[in-house]
Every structure is written in structure tokens, then in C-alpha cells.
Design a protein around this motif. Structure first.
Motif, PDB file in Angstrom:
ATOM      1  N   ALA A  86      76.019  90.679  36.433  1.00  0.00           N
ATOM      2  CA  ALA A  86      77.207  90.259  37.182  1.00  0.00           C
ATOM      3  C   ALA A  86      76.818  89.394  38.381  1.00  0.00           C
ATOM      4  O   ALA A  86      75.797  89.629  39.025  1.00  0.00           O
ATOM      5  CB  ALA A  86      77.959  91.496  37.673  1.00  0.00           C
ATOM      6  N   TRP A  87      77.629  88.404  38.656  1.00  0.00           N
ATOM      7  CA  TRP A  87      77.409  87.486  39.773  1.00  0.00           C
ATOM      8  C   TRP A  87      78.289  87.928  40.944  1.00  0.00           C
ATOM      9  O   TRP A  87      79.515  88.035  40.795  1.00  0.00           O
ATOM     10  CB  TRP A  87      77.794  86.067  39.339  1.00  0.00           C
ATOM     11  N   HIS A  88      77.688  88.231  42.084  1.00  0.00           N
ATOM     12  CA  HIS A  88      78.442  88.602  43.284  1.00  0.00           C
ATOM     13  C   HIS A  88      78.152  87.595  44.401  1.00  0.00           C
ATOM     14  O   HIS A  88      76.983  87.298  44.671  1.00  0.00           O
ATOM     15  CB  HIS A  88      78.061  90.009  43.759  1.00  0.00           C
ATOM     16  N   GLU A  89      79.224  87.122  45.015  1.00  0.00           N
ATOM     17  CA  GLU A  89      79.083  86.225  46.167  1.00  0.00           C
ATOM     18  C   GLU A  89      78.348  86.946  47.301  1.00  0.00           C
ATOM     19  O   GLU A  89      78.523  88.157  47.484  1.00  0.00           O
ATOM     20  CB  GLU A  89      80.484  85.814  46.631  1.00  0.00           C
ATOM     21  N   MET A  90      77.498  86.212  48.038  1.00  0.00           N
ATOM     22  CA  MET A  90      76.836  86.794  49.210  1.00  0.00           C
ATOM     23  C   MET A  90      76.952  85.819  50.369  1.00  0.00           C
ATOM     24  O   MET A  90      76.834  84.604  50.162  1.00  0.00           O
ATOM     25  CB  MET A  90      75.352  87.002  48.923  1.00  0.00           C
ATOM     26  N   LYS A  91      77.168  86.385  51.558  1.00  0.00           N
ATOM     27  CA  LYS A  91      77.245  85.519  52.739  1.00  0.00           C
ATOM     28  C   LYS A  91      76.604  86.222  53.925  1.00  0.00           C
ATOM     29  O   LYS A  91      76.758  87.433  54.076  1.00  0.00           O
ATOM     30  CB  LYS A  91      78.708  85.217  53.090  1.00  0.00           C
ATOM     31  N   PRO A  92      75.948  85.444  54.789  1.00  0.00           N
ATOM     32  CA  PRO A  92      75.399  86.057  56.003  1.00  0.00           C
ATOM     33  C   PRO A  92      76.533  86.488  56.935  1.00  0.00           C
ATOM     34  O   PRO A  92      77.601  85.857  56.933  1.00  0.00           O
ATOM     35  CB  PRO A  92      74.580  84.939  56.650  1.00  0.00           C
ATOM     36  N   LEU A  93      76.307  87.527  57.729  1.00  0.00           N
ATOM     37  CA  LEU A  93      77.360  87.935  58.670  1.00  0.00           C
ATOM     38  C   LEU A  93      77.551  86.880  59.751  1.00  0.00           C
ATOM     39  O   LEU A  93      78.661  86.654  60.205  1.00  0.00           O
ATOM     40  CB  LEU A  93      77.042  89.302  59.302  1.00  0.00           C
ATOM     41  N   ARG A  94      76.434  86.263  60.149  1.00  0.00           N
ATOM     42  CA  ARG A  94      76.573  85.162  61.113  1.00  0.00           C
ATOM     43  C   ARG A  94      76.646  83.869  60.327  1.00  0.00           C
ATOM     44  O   ARG A  94      75.725  83.529  59.596  1.00  0.00           O
ATOM     45  CB  ARG A  94      75.377  85.154  62.078  1.00  0.00           C
ATOM     46  N   GLN A  95      77.788  83.203  60.466  1.00  0.00           N
ATOM     47  CA  GLN A  95      78.045  82.007  59.644  1.00  0.00           C
ATOM     48  C   GLN A  95      76.961  80.947  59.852  1.00  0.00           C
ATOM     49  O   GLN A  95      76.615  80.626  60.997  1.00  0.00           O
ATOM     50  CB  GLN A  95      79.402  81.419  60.032  1.00  0.00           C
ATOM     51  N   ALA A  96      76.472  80.418  58.741  1.00  0.00           N
ATOM     52  CA  ALA A  96      75.438  79.385  58.833  1.00  0.00           C
ATOM     53  C   ALA A  96      76.084  78.080  59.283  1.00  0.00           C
ATOM     54  O   ALA A  96      77.224  77.798  58.915  1.00  0.00           O
ATOM     55  CB  ALA A  96      74.793  79.205  57.466  1.00  0.00           C
ATOM     56  N   PRO A  97      75.367  77.290  60.098  1.00  0.00           N
ATOM     57  CA  PRO A  97      75.923  75.985  60.480  1.00  0.00           C
ATOM     58  C   PRO A  97      76.200  75.159  59.225  1.00  0.00           C
ATOM     59  O   PRO A  97      75.498  75.311  58.217  1.00  0.00           O
ATOM     60  CB  PRO A  97      74.803  75.338  61.303  1.00  0.00           C
ATOM     61  N   GLU A  98      77.215  74.297  59.320  1.00  0.00           N
ATOM     62  CA  GLU A  98      77.616  73.553  58.119  1.00  0.00           C
ATOM     63  C   GLU A  98      76.490  72.731  57.511  1.00  0.00           C
ATOM     64  O   GLU A  98      76.422  72.558  56.306  1.00  0.00           O
ATOM     65  CB  GLU A  98      78.797  72.649  58.450  1.00  0.00           C
ATOM     66  N   ASN A  99      75.609  72.240  58.391  1.00  0.00           N
ATOM     67  CA  ASN A  99      74.530  71.390  57.866  1.00  0.00           C
ATOM     68  C   ASN A  99      73.273  72.190  57.534  1.00  0.00           C
ATOM     69  O   ASN A  99      72.221  71.624  57.291  1.00  0.00           O
ATOM     70  CB  ASN A  99      74.211  70.283  58.880  1.00  0.00           C
ATOM     71  N   ALA A 100      73.370  73.527  57.537  1.00  0.00           N
ATOM     72  CA  ALA A 100      72.185  74.347  57.243  1.00  0.00           C
ATOM     73  C   ALA A 100      71.712  74.056  55.820  1.00  0.00           C
ATOM     74  O   ALA A 100      72.521  73.985  54.902  1.00  0.00           O
ATOM     75  CB  ALA A 100      72.514  75.826  57.387  1.00  0.00           C
ATOM     76  N   PRO A 101      70.404  73.862  55.665  1.00  0.00           N
ATOM     77  CA  PRO A 101      69.906  73.591  54.308  1.00  0.00           C
ATOM     78  C   PRO A 101      70.012  74.856  53.452  1.00  0.00           C
ATOM     79  O   PRO A 101      69.786  75.958  53.946  1.00  0.00           O
ATOM     80  CB  PRO A 101      68.430  73.256  54.544  1.00  0.00           C
ATOM     81  N   LEU A 102      70.411  74.706  52.203  1.00  0.00           N
ATOM     82  CA  LEU A 102      70.461  75.858  51.305  1.00  0.00           C
ATOM     83  C   LEU A 102      69.183  75.859  50.475  1.00  0.00           C
ATOM     84  O   LEU A 102      68.775  74.817  49.960  1.00  0.00           O
ATOM     85  CB  LEU A 102      71.676  75.773  50.385  1.00  0.00           C
ATOM     86  N   GLU A 103      68.565  77.015  50.403  1.00  0.00           N
ATOM     87  CA  GLU A 103      67.363  77.074  49.562  1.00  0.00           C
ATOM     88  C   GLU A 103      67.493  78.226  48.564  1.00  0.00           C
ATOM     89  O   GLU A 103      68.118  79.239  48.868  1.00  0.00           O
ATOM     90  CB  GLU A 103      66.111  77.237  50.422  1.00  0.00           C
ATOM     91  N   PRO A 104      66.951  78.029  47.358  1.00  0.00           N
ATOM     92  CA  PRO A 104      67.106  79.074  46.344  1.00  0.00           C
ATOM     93  C   PRO A 104      66.279  80.314  46.673  1.00  0.00           C
ATOM     94  O   PRO A 104      65.090  80.204  46.959  1.00  0.00           O
ATOM     95  CB  PRO A 104      66.591  78.410  45.060  1.00  0.00           C
ATOM     96  N   VAL A 105      66.933  81.460  46.681  1.00  0.00           N
ATOM     97  CA  VAL A 105      66.218  82.717  46.933  1.00  0.00           C
ATOM     98  C   VAL A 105      66.560  83.739  45.853  1.00  0.00           C
ATOM     99  O   VAL A 105      67.631  83.695  45.256  1.00  0.00           O
ATOM    100  CB  VAL A 105      66.577  83.336  48.307  1.00  0.00           C
ATOM    101  N   ASP A 106      65.643  84.658  45.643  1.00  0.00           N
ATOM    102  CA  ASP A 106      65.941  85.834  44.827  1.00  0.00           C
ATOM    103  C   ASP A 106      66.250  86.957  45.809  1.00  0.00           C
ATOM    104  O   ASP A 106      65.423  87.259  46.679  1.00  0.00           O
ATOM    105  CB  ASP A 106      64.735  86.229  43.961  1.00  0.00           C
ATOM    106  N   VAL A 107      67.430  87.540  45.658  1.00  0.00           N
ATOM    107  CA  VAL A 107      67.799  88.637  46.557  1.00  0.00           C
ATOM    108  C   VAL A 107      67.501  89.931  45.823  1.00  0.00           C
ATOM    109  O   VAL A 107      68.102  90.220  44.787  1.00  0.00           O
ATOM    110  CB  VAL A 107      69.296  88.542  46.945  1.00  0.00           C
TER     111      VAL A 107
END
Ligand code: LLP
Length: 433
Positions: A325-346
Motif C-alpha cells: 500500500a502507498w501512504h502519503e508522508m509529509k514532514p511536520l515542518r513544511q519544507a520550503p517550496e524550492n526544497a530539493p526532493l530526493e528519493p529515500v527508502d522510509v
């Protein structure tokens, strides 16, 4: 349709909130991992679901499928709004009653009901047993007879319709253990003639869970309605129809299946029967009203992968491991809009490679100690958890406005260990040592 995840859990001033409460405050007070439910989202979703049904003019009874989230506070939230309950065990039935759901709004489903459970439900005076096999009917007849009662029954039909969902949550085809096949009905009805303590009052169907396509519903409901007419013509005194649960939610934050369209599909198929219609929604009512709070323990850069090792694990939330199952994840402190996204395994701390929440998920940079949320975990989250690796069960919290209540505390290790009892011979040896 507005998704509850968007309304219940939002960023305000860069901090993720549940309603108007900053989630960091919950993490601080009860620690992580921790399940958080929004009472507003629960109420809103219930009202929206039941209004969609009544808007069609259907005489409906919503029986919340307790298995999705059996916490008394959740069951009572719905019960207070007029919901009934769909239960699959004596335990769930006791929960429904404890939460104040009137027995005449409770249906008892499941393929493996036991004698004691049947007796308990008959004594309680529930609305109906959804029966799935001839042997179950015979046992129910026997138990009801011993108590001097008549058991109200709906026959759960297997319509042989593919729900087009995950194989492990498909229930309505002849490959599945559920329901009575239509071809076997004439023999079954002949047998029922001899069962004096059984009253066949309805037909039921449930073809699977997390349905996002309404076409399988239309097919199953129409098949059931046709059968309903045929049986009534044959003299069976059918008085109710139960269309099961299974309506999906959006796990991505986008629009989910349209409740209004679902209600229309039901209305089109069964309105002409002129009988009350039961619905058994679980996930749809609770899924997006809950999230799992967790903390990053370590960031580990491997040769080919970057791992976020977090303090929640597959024992808290099994869905990614069990169903991919795919579940959305978000940091509690919102990332700046221009924050780079990098692939991670959680990944969690459990000693299994399957203890993984997401693979190569684009995520803003996270550091050890930072908090994040795993969304859409109000359904089949806490209830499917375990203490594997002797991890303490995650606490549960319900938010209302800007305040919250701990509705289940994290037990202590002493509590957990005290559940194990030593046999005499080992206890003696321990004492001697
Ligand atoms: N009625 C019956 C007879 C059911 O078997 C179920 C779910 C429901 C109603 C409620 O279905 P819902 O509306 O929640 O889809 N653990 C899986 C889901 C298992 C569903 C089992 N039966 C998951 O996490 O996806």
C-alpha cells in the motif's frame, strides 16, 4: 469531493496541524509513533456519506464496519450520529454495545461465527446475522432453538463479480471463501424450510475493499436486486438488503471516489425493491481521518539508496508490507517550496527487509530527530498492529479543535511483560536461581 486529509490535516504557518492543533504538540506530549484521529473529520465524513444516501431517497442504515478502526471513541463518534455497526466477532459486538450502538442497528458478518458468539448476539437482540454457509445456518438454528429464539438472517451472496482491487481484499468471486454461490441457493432454501429457528429476512453482498471503480458495485448490486425479486416471488419474506462496504478513499491527497455517485449506483439498483438498505462502510469513514506520527531516528546513506530509519515500523502499520500500500508522508515542518526532493527508502527498526513504508520516495531533506506524518492511517492501522520485536503498541490520540485526548496510552514494558505467564516448572526454577 474534498478529501478529508486535506481539511483535517493542514499546514498552518509552516507547521502540520490536526484541526487547529499543531501535531508537534501531540508528539511532545505522548511521544512517537502515535496515531492521531480528527474527530471533525470523522463526523464530516460520516455526515457526507449518510447525506449522499438520504439525498437519493433511499431508506438507508449505515452500519460502520468496526474492523476498520475499533476504538470505542471512534465507534461512539459514529454511534452518536446515528450509525449502526457491522461486527465480525463477539469482541466487536461488545465494542458496539459498549459504545452505545443500539443492537437493532447491528449486523453480524463473517464466515466463521462460533456457537458462543451466536448465542451472545441472539441474547443481545441484533438486527441480523449475515450468514455465509449451510453449516453456519444449521448451527445458528440449533443455538437459536436452545435459547427459544428466532435468528434474523440475511444470506450473504457471492455474486462472482471482480471488485478490481488488491487480491488480498477481493471477496466477491468464486475464488474467495466468502458468501453463498447463487447456483447453490435452491438447495439451501429447501434446507432452510426445515430450520424452525431461522427467519430469512434479507440478502447481503460485499465484494471487496478499497474499491475506486463503481462499475463492479453496479454489477453486484444489480445481480443481488434481481435475486431479491426472484426469491420474493418464490415466497421468501425478504425485508432488507445489505450492500456491504468497500468504498475506497484517496491515498494520494487527490479526489477520492465520489460518494454521491456511489449512492446513485445503489439507488438505481435497489430503490424499486422498496426495502431498507444497509451499508457497511469502514475505511471510507475513518481512513483519511487519521495519521501516524513518527520521528526520523537516523539517516543512512547506502551505496545505492538513502534510508530514513524511523521509529514507526511494520508492527504499527502493516499495510505497506502486506498490500504494497502507498501512504502519503509529509514532514511536520513544511519544507520550503524550492526544497530539493530526493528519493529515500522510509524504513522501520524491525529486523525484516519488509519493514518498509516507502521505496525511492521523493522527500525533502530530513535530519535525525525530525517529525513526519504517515497519512490515511485511520483505517486498518492501529487495529492491525502487533507487538512484534517486543515493541510497545503506539498510543492513540483524538483531536478536537485545538485540544486532544489520549484515547489509548502507550503501555509500559512492565505491562507488556506481565502479559506473559511462566508455567509452574519454570517459575520454580526462576525462584530457586
Ligand atoms: N463488510 C464486510 C463484510 C467486510 O468484510 C468488510 C471489510 C467491510 C464491510 C468494510 O470494508 P471497507 O469499507 O473498510 O473497505 N485490511 C485491509 C482491508 C480488509 C477489509 C476486510 N473486510 C486493508 O488494510 O486494506
Amino acid at each position: 469531493m474534498t478529501d478529508t486529509a486535506e481539511t483535517a490535516f493542514t499546514y498552518r504557518d509552516g507547521e502540520l496541524h490536526a484541526e487547529s492543533l499543531p501535531l508537534a504538540r501531540v508528539a511532545e506530549a505522548v511521544g512517537t509513533p502515535c496515531f492521531v484521529y480528527s474527530s471533525q473529520a470523522l463526523e464530516d465524513t460520516y455526515r457526507r456519506f449518510s447525506k449522499a444516501l438520504s439525498d437519493t431517497g433511499l431508506n438507508s442504515l449505515v452500519c460502520y464496519a468496526i474492523k476498520a478502526n475499533p476504538h470505542l471513541a471512534v465507534v461512539k463518534t459514529f454511534g452518536d450520529l446515528g450509525s449502526g455497526a457491522d461486527v465480525v466477532s463477539e469482541g466487536e459486538l461488545r465494542r458496539a454495545i459498549a459504545a452505545g450502538v443500539p443492537p437493532e442497528r447491528i449486523v453480524f458478518a463473517g464466515v466463521g461465527k462460533q456457537r458462543g458468539e451466536m448465542a451472545f448476539a441472539l441474547e443481545a437482540g441484533i438486527l441480523q446475522f449475515n450468514v455465509e454457509s449451510p453449516d453456519e445456518l444449521k448451527l445458528l438454528n440449533e443455538v437459536a432453538g436452545a435459547l427459544g429464539k428466532i435468528a434474523p438472517v440475511a444470506l450473504r451472496i457471492n455474486p462472482n463479480v471482480d471488485a478490481k482491487t488488491h487480491a488480498k481484499i477481493t471477496t466477491g468471486t468464486t475464488e474467495n471463501k466468502f458468501g453463498i454461490e447463487i447456483e447453490s441457493l435452491p438447495d439451501l432454501l429447501a434446507m432452510i424450510e426445515g430450520l424452525e429457528h431461522i427467519a430469512i429476512e434479507g440478502l447481503a453482498v460485499h465484494i471487496g475493499s478499497q474499491l475506486t471503480d463503481l462499475a463492479p458495485y453496479a454489477a453486484a448490486f444489480e445481480r443481488l436486486a434481481k435475486l431479491f425479486v426472484e426469491l420474493r416471488q418464490a415466497g421468501v419474506n425478504l425485508r432488507r438488503i445489505d450492500l456491504g462496504g468497500g468504498l475506497g478513499i484517496s491515498y494520494t491527497g487527490g479526489p477520492g471516489p465520489d460518494v454521491g455517485a456511489y449512492a446513485e449506483v445503489a439507488h438505481r439498483a435497489v430503490a424499486d425493491l422498496g426495502v431498507p438498505v444497509i451499508f457497511e462502510p469502514g475505511r471510507h469513514l475513518v481512513g483519511n481521518a487519521g495519521l501516524l506520527l513518527a520521528r526520523v531516528l537516523y539517516v543512512k546513506q547506502g551505496r545505492s539508496r538513502r534510508f530514513l530509519i524511523v521509529d514507526a515500523a511494520m508492527n504499527d502499520l502493516i499495510r505497506p508490507t502486506l498490500y504494497d500500500a502507498w501512504h502519503e508522508m509529509k514532514p511536520l515542518r513544511q519544507a520550503p517550496e524550492n526544497a530539493p526532493l530526493e528519493p529515500v527508502d522510509v524504513v522501520g527498526p524491525i529486523c525484516e527487509s519488509g519493514d518498509i513504508f516507502a521505496s525511492a520516495r521523493p522527500f525533502p531533506p530530513m535530519k535525525a530527530g525530525e517529525l513526519f506524518a504517515i497519512f490515511s492511517t485511520g483505517a486498518y492501522g492501529a487495529t492491525m498492529s502487533s507487538t512484534y520485536n517486543t515493541r510497545l503498541p503506539a498510543p492513540e490520540v483524538m483531536v478536537r479543535g485545538d485540544s486532544f485526548a489520549v484515547i489509548k496510552s502507550r503501555p509500559s514494558y512492565e505491562d507488556l511483560l506481565a502479559e506473559d505467564q511462566l508455567p509452574d516448572w519454570l517459575r520454580a526454577a526462576q525462584g530457586a536461581a
